[in-house]
Design a protein around this motif. Sequence first.
Motif, short mmCIF file in Angstrom:
data_model
loop_
_atom_site.label_atom_id
_atom_site.label_comp_id
_atom_site.label_asym_id
_atom_site.label_seq_id
_atom_site.Cartn_x
_atom_site.Cartn_y
_atom_site.Cartn_z
N LEU A 24 -47.00 -47.86 -47.58
CA LEU A 24 -46.00 -47.62 -48.78
C LEU A 24 -46.08 -48.66 -49.91
O LEU A 24 -46.31 -49.98 -49.50
CB LEU A 24 -44.49 -47.54 -48.34
CG LEU A 24 -44.47 -46.69 -47.01
CD1 LEU A 24 -42.85 -46.70 -46.44
CD2 LEU A 24 -44.56 -45.06 -47.36
N SER A 25 -46.07 -48.33 -51.06
CA SER A 25 -45.54 -49.14 -52.19
C SER A 25 -44.17 -49.95 -51.90
O SER A 25 -43.49 -49.43 -51.11
CB SER A 25 -45.75 -48.57 -53.39
OG SER A 25 -44.51 -47.75 -53.58
N ASP A 26 -44.31 -50.98 -52.39
CA ASP A 26 -42.80 -51.93 -52.34
C ASP A 26 -41.83 -51.11 -53.01
O ASP A 26 -40.55 -50.93 -52.49
CB ASP A 26 -43.03 -53.27 -53.02
CG ASP A 26 -43.85 -54.28 -52.48
OD1 ASP A 26 -44.19 -53.98 -50.94
OD2 ASP A 26 -44.35 -55.20 -53.20
N GLU A 27 -42.06 -50.14 -53.95
CA GLU A 27 -40.90 -49.49 -54.55
C GLU A 27 -40.47 -48.46 -53.77
O GLU A 27 -39.41 -47.89 -53.50
CB GLU A 27 -41.43 -48.87 -56.05
CG GLU A 27 -41.76 -49.93 -57.05
CD GLU A 27 -43.15 -50.61 -57.04
OE1 GLU A 27 -43.99 -50.25 -55.96
OE2 GLU A 27 -43.33 -51.74 -57.77
N LEU A 28 -41.42 -47.95 -52.89
CA LEU A 28 -41.14 -46.67 -52.17
C LEU A 28 -40.41 -47.17 -51.00
O LEU A 28 -39.40 -46.68 -50.30
CB LEU A 28 -42.41 -45.93 -51.66
CG LEU A 28 -42.02 -44.69 -50.78
CD1 LEU A 28 -41.08 -43.65 -51.50
CD2 LEU A 28 -43.51 -43.90 -50.50
N ALA A 29 -40.96 -48.53 -50.37
CA ALA A 29 -40.02 -49.13 -49.27
C ALA A 29 -38.46 -49.08 -49.66
O ALA A 29 -37.65 -49.12 -49.08
CB ALA A 29 -40.47 -50.33 -48.82
N SER A 30 -38.47 -49.73 -50.94
CA SER A 30 -37.06 -49.84 -51.48
C SER A 30 -36.21 -48.55 -51.58
O SER A 30 -35.07 -48.54 -51.41
CB SER A 30 -37.15 -50.54 -52.76
OG SER A 30 -35.83 -50.69 -53.27
N VAL A 31 -36.90 -47.58 -51.84
CA VAL A 31 -36.43 -46.19 -51.79
C VAL A 31 -35.69 -45.75 -50.67
O VAL A 31 -34.56 -45.24 -50.51
CB VAL A 31 -37.47 -45.08 -52.60
CG1 VAL A 31 -36.84 -43.86 -52.27
CG2 VAL A 31 -37.50 -45.12 -53.99
N ILE A 32 -36.55 -45.99 -49.42
CA ILE A 32 -36.42 -45.62 -48.26
C ILE A 32 -35.17 -46.45 -47.79
O ILE A 32 -34.08 -45.85 -47.46
CB ILE A 32 -37.49 -45.79 -47.16
CG1 ILE A 32 -38.53 -44.96 -47.54
CG2 ILE A 32 -37.19 -45.61 -45.93
CD1 ILE A 32 -39.99 -45.01 -47.14
N GLY A 33 -35.10 -47.75 -48.28
CA GLY A 33 -33.98 -48.66 -47.90
C GLY A 33 -32.48 -47.97 -48.37
O GLY A 33 -31.72 -47.84 -47.92
N GLY A 34 -32.82 -47.53 -49.85
CA GLY A 34 -31.42 -46.92 -50.39
C GLY A 34 -31.26 -45.62 -49.79
O GLY A 34 -30.08 -45.51 -49.68
N ALA A 35 -32.04 -44.80 -49.34
CA ALA A 35 -31.81 -43.60 -48.58
C ALA A 35 -31.10 -43.75 -47.24
O ALA A 35 -30.10 -43.24 -46.89
CB ALA A 35 -33.02 -42.80 -48.44
N ARG A 36 -31.46 -44.87 -46.43
CA ARG A 36 -30.86 -45.12 -45.35
C ARG A 36 -29.38 -45.67 -45.64
O ARG A 36 -28.54 -45.34 -44.95
CB ARG A 36 -31.69 -46.13 -44.63
CG ARG A 36 -31.13 -46.67 -43.50
CD ARG A 36 -31.94 -47.62 -42.84
NE ARG A 36 -32.85 -46.80 -41.97
CZ ARG A 36 -34.42 -46.65 -42.38
NH1 ARG A 36 -34.66 -47.83 -43.30
NH2 ARG A 36 -35.01 -45.97 -41.78
#
Length: 185
Positions: A24-36
């Motif tokens: 995962l890109s860093d940006e997508l990992a951040s998106v997942i954190g936001g979704a969580r």
Amino acid sequence: MQPRIPRQSALEHGIHRSENDARLSDELASVIGGARRRAVRDGDRQIDTAHLLHSLLESDPEARAVFGDGPRIARLLGYLVQRSIGYGLRWQSGVEDSGAVPVVTESAGFSPLAAASMEYACERAARRGGPARGIDLLAAIVVDSQARAVEVLGRAGIDPHEVLARLDGWSGGPGEWAGGGEATH
């Protein structure tokens, strides 16, 4: 005084390898954190595709560019904000799983469909030769007509097939489409 949102352990949060996944890109990992965080705040048991879509639109300029500016994106965000009331309440009692994709059992914290979407995004990115980005996840979540994100798109008057066609025309650069120029709609 009790905190408004009860503290949860990493296990209760459904912390999973995906946020630390090298695919995962860093940006997508951040998106997942936001979704969580959104799922926990909404009182949902799992992250579903609507949580992922909402976080993508808030955090990822490339994914947001697919929808263009103006009333379409405003209407879509409005439906996503309202998910905790109305039709979102009926989602809390069930698990998002269309049965159309194989269940990925090792993704604690994700609905089966969201977990399969994460895997599809990583596979799509691997074919491109890079880590999964928001546009890969967006393509993954609009593929299954039973996804909650697809239901929200439909309510907002956005055709998921059109979204996928736009993503298939992606050239790889931020905001650039194979047809040249900025993404507009």
